[in-house]
Design an enzyme around this catalytic site. Structure first.
Site, mmCIF file in Angstrom:
data_model
loop_
_atom_site.group_PDB
_atom_site.id
_atom_site.type_symbol
_atom_site.label_atom_id
_atom_site.label_comp_id
_atom_site.label_asym_id
_atom_site.label_seq_id
_atom_site.Cartn_x
_atom_site.Cartn_y
_atom_site.Cartn_z
ATOM 1 N N HIS A 191 -3.631 -5.219 0.780
ATOM 2 C CA HIS A 191 -3.043 -5.643 2.057
ATOM 3 C C HIS A 191 -3.058 -7.176 2.186
ATOM 4 O O HIS A 191 -4.055 -7.740 2.625
ATOM 5 C CB HIS A 191 -3.830 -5.025 3.220
ATOM 6 C CG HIS A 191 -3.616 -3.556 3.342
ATOM 7 N ND1 HIS A 191 -2.579 -3.012 4.044
ATOM 8 C CD2 HIS A 191 -4.305 -2.510 2.821
ATOM 9 C CE1 HIS A 191 -2.626 -1.694 3.976
ATOM 10 N NE2 HIS A 191 -3.663 -1.362 3.233
ATOM 11 N N CYS A 237 0.841 -1.207 0.000
ATOM 12 C CA CYS A 237 0.000 0.000 0.000
ATOM 13 C C CYS A 237 0.878 1.261 0.000
ATOM 14 O O CYS A 237 1.569 1.514 -0.973
ATOM 15 C CB CYS A 237 -0.985 -0.045 1.160
ATOM 16 S SG CYS A 237 -2.321 1.131 0.978
ATOM 17 N N SER A 250 -10.566 -6.765 34.113
ATOM 18 C CA SER A 250 -11.961 -6.557 33.697
ATOM 19 C C SER A 250 -12.696 -7.890 33.660
ATOM 20 O O SER A 250 -13.907 -7.942 33.746
ATOM 21 C CB SER A 250 -11.997 -5.919 32.314
ATOM 22 O OG SER A 250 -11.546 -6.868 31.352
ATOM 23 N N GLY A 251 -11.935 -8.975 33.507
ATOM 24 C CA GLY A 251 -12.560 -10.288 33.367
ATOM 25 C C GLY A 251 -12.593 -10.716 31.914
ATOM 26 O O GLY A 251 -13.008 -11.822 31.593
#
Ligand code: XMP
Length: 596
Positions: A164, A78, A217-218
């Site tokens: 990409h 790119c 946070s879990g």
């Protein structure tokens, strides 16, 4: 050790390239664009990443052209492809068509495309393109909208790709990268297992003489980080804190704590800070501002907890489960644009980082690599396979507004209507703004709405067409269910009632997915509450996506029968049910996974 250099020009996918190369069995490192040619001597080949700039833009990243004199194979991707061509004497110009999303590549017979099929789907995200290539190059692949989608100078082993190959939605991207590695003469013998050992050794070194405090946070990342830190340092030197910020999913905090205890983690505390977060968010409408407030509030709540627990701050480092996309999207690498500030990249954290007081063992990894690591650490699958949930949680999925609305320009409304009418569809541009990512930079634009089909293919093609043609639109939603009435803007902020409504809707949507046995078939499914009413009732967006590392994504197709049942379930929401269920049919790019 044989290795490949990836030069960072600020692309969203730079580290993804490095990581793909490692996955293919060759070690790779990311180097800054200002690296000197001597620094490349230990490498077998060089890959130039994409980037958000145009090669002609002032201050756009470049590199030392001496790299081309080293006799190493170079693959430009790119922006990297445009830059290589530009530095070697070719011409780059603004493309007639901006291409975002899938395109069919027509590859020629070339070693770079060995075993690649004739109409291979590749992922595009660009405005500029190479119009005249540098001497020695020739075209080796095209798409319908981009003649020089792939070029090669075989004598020097220089290759350029406008698309990409590193994103999973480029169907045979891995094969193309592998072919490049073969052209570099690589032996494909690097092993990922080795990474777990390296990580633990790094943690011990970085945390020497200190203890670590981790916000858990879990979610998958913080759980894996917690386990890794416990193993590397021992539980006496690790303390986890779960903060309930009032922005979690229904019943989440309680479930997290139960689960962690069941796993034998006793060094974890919980704190309900809902009131503090909601007080700080009062009246704040702008998504970036909300993100920053949430991130900073995590820090003040953490500091208060450290004080309450009588811990000496000088002894305790802060650990975070930050993964690679969190860093890149916060503009955390040279040249990268700020897509959004993640909760773990606010100023307070950056200050601590500058003092060397932050440890982030997963910072190089993508979500799927974190899951792989978690499996190696024997964390149970149900936990590892949970859908990702952003740190600022429902705080970002609840779109705030002053209720004044933000209508689109007449010409844009006319343009979308014309495109839809030509396909037997109808629709409109909604009077609100949403975030997206196009050409490696953040965009704010309007979501467009399509009605009149239940054919996913038609919805997909229509969305891509509108998004490539109407610049004012960065998302397309299919209106799958709605009551009578017009869409009307409504004032909304992050307060308890709105969050509870979204929490309930989110729980119903997740339950519907689980009931249909589709939970693990989708990568993530944000449920969004828009600052709009239809027929006086709330409007929800369902955003199921498939992805493997969240840098790119496709919208996932759920059966309409599931949506029909869900629509009925949503009518049980307090205060009269839902006004509309909108299904996001935007890929990433140009949309993001989250709405905000
Ligand atoms: P987007 O919306 O950029 O999201 O396509 C990519 C992935 O990142 C997650 N996400 C976050 N995760 N803190 C996090 O820990 C954040 O602030 C944050 N914002 C987005 C998102 O859920 C998706 O999986």
């Amino acid at each position: 050790m044989e290795k490949i250099a990836v030069v960072d020009f600020g692309g969203q996918y730079t580290h993804l390239i490095a990581r793909r190369i490692r996955q293919l069995g060759v070690y790779s490192e990311v180097l800054p664009s200002h690296a000197k040619p001597e620094e490349f001597k230990a490498f077998m080949g060089v890959i130039f990443s994409g980037g958000p700039s145009s090669v002609y833009a002032e201050g756009s990243p470049t590199c030392d052209a001496g790299i081309f004199e080293l006799g190493l194979p170079v693959l430009g991707i790119c922006y990297g492809h445009q830059l290589m061509n530009h530095l070697l004497g070719g011409v780059v110009k603004r493309g007639l068509v901006h291409e975002f999303g899938p395109a069919a590549l027509h590859p020629q017979n070339h070693p770079l495309f060995k075993d690649v099929s004739p109409d291979s789907i590749v992922w595009m995200s660009h405005g500029d393109e190479v119009s005249t290539f540098a001497s020695g190059f020739r075209t080796i692949g095209s798409t319908d909208d981009c003649v020089n989608a792939a070029v090669a100078d075989d004598a020097r082993k220089f290759y350029g790709l406008q698309f990409h190959p590193e994103v999973t939605h480029s169907a045979e991207g891995d094969r193309i990268l592998r072919n490049f590695l073969s052209l570099c003469g690589c032996a494909f013998d690097w092993n990922m297992d080795y990474y777990v050992q390296t990580l633990q050794a790094q943690i011990r070194k970085q945390c020497e003489g200190k203890k670590v405090f981790l916000l858990v946070s879990g979610g998958v990342d913080s759980t894996v980080a917690f386990e890794l830190l416990n193993r590397a340092l021992g539980p006496d030197r690790v303390l986890g804190l779960h903060i309930d910020n009032g922005l979690m999913r229904k019943g989440e905090s309680a479930a997290v704590l139960d689960f962690m205890h069941a796993q034998g983690f006793d060094n974890l505390k919980i704190k309900d800070a809902t009131d503090t977060f909601l007080a700080n968010l009062r009246g704040v409408l702008e998504p970036e501002a909300k993100r920053k407030i949430i991130g900073e509030t995590f820090l003040t709540v953490k500091d208060a907890a450290i004080a309450e627990l009588n811990l000496n701050p000088a002894e305790w480092m802060l650990a975070q489960g930050t993964i690679y996309p969190d860093t890149i999207e916060s503009g955390g690498t040279a040249h990268a644009a700020v897509i959004k500030t993640h909760h773990n990249r606010v100023q307070g954290i950056l200050d601590l980082m500058a003092q060397g007081m932050v440890v982030e063992p997963l910072a190089e990894l993508y979500k799927d690599e974190v899951r792989e690591l978690g499996r190696r650490l024997e964390i149970p699958d149900p936990l590892l396979d949970r859908h990702p949930f952003p740190g600022p949680g429902l705080g970002v999925r609840l779109l705030c507004s002053d209720g004044k609305g933000d209508p689109a320009a007449e010409k844009d409304s006319a343009a979308i209507k014309e495109i839809l009418a030509a396909r037997g569809l109808s629709g409109e541009i909604l009077p609100i703004k949403s975030v997206g990512v196009q050409g490696d930079a953040r965009t704010y634009a309007h979501p467009g709405l399509v009605r009149g089909t239940r054919d996913w293919k038609l919805a997909d093609e229509t969305a891509t067409l509108v998004l490539n043609r109407v610049r004012a639109v960065n998302r397309i939603m299919l209106e799958t269910h709605a009551v009578e009435g017009a869409y009307a803007p409504v004032a909304r902020e992050c307060e308890r009632n709105a969050l509870d409504l979204l929490r309930e809707a989110d729980a119903l949507c997740t339950a519907a997915l689980q009931k249909a046995d589709l939970y693990s078939a989708v990568w993530q499914m944000p449920v969004v509450l828009l600052p709009l009413l239809k027929g006086g009732k709330p409007v929800f967006v369902l955003r199921p996506v498939s992805s493997s590392e969240a840098m790119t994504a496709r919208f996932a197709e759920l059966p309409f029968a599931v949506l029909d049942t869900l629509w009925k379930d949503l009518q049980a929401l307090p205060n009269g049910g839902a006004g509309a269920l909108l299904y996001d049919v935007t890929h990433k790019p140009p949309g993001t996974i989250e709405w905000e």
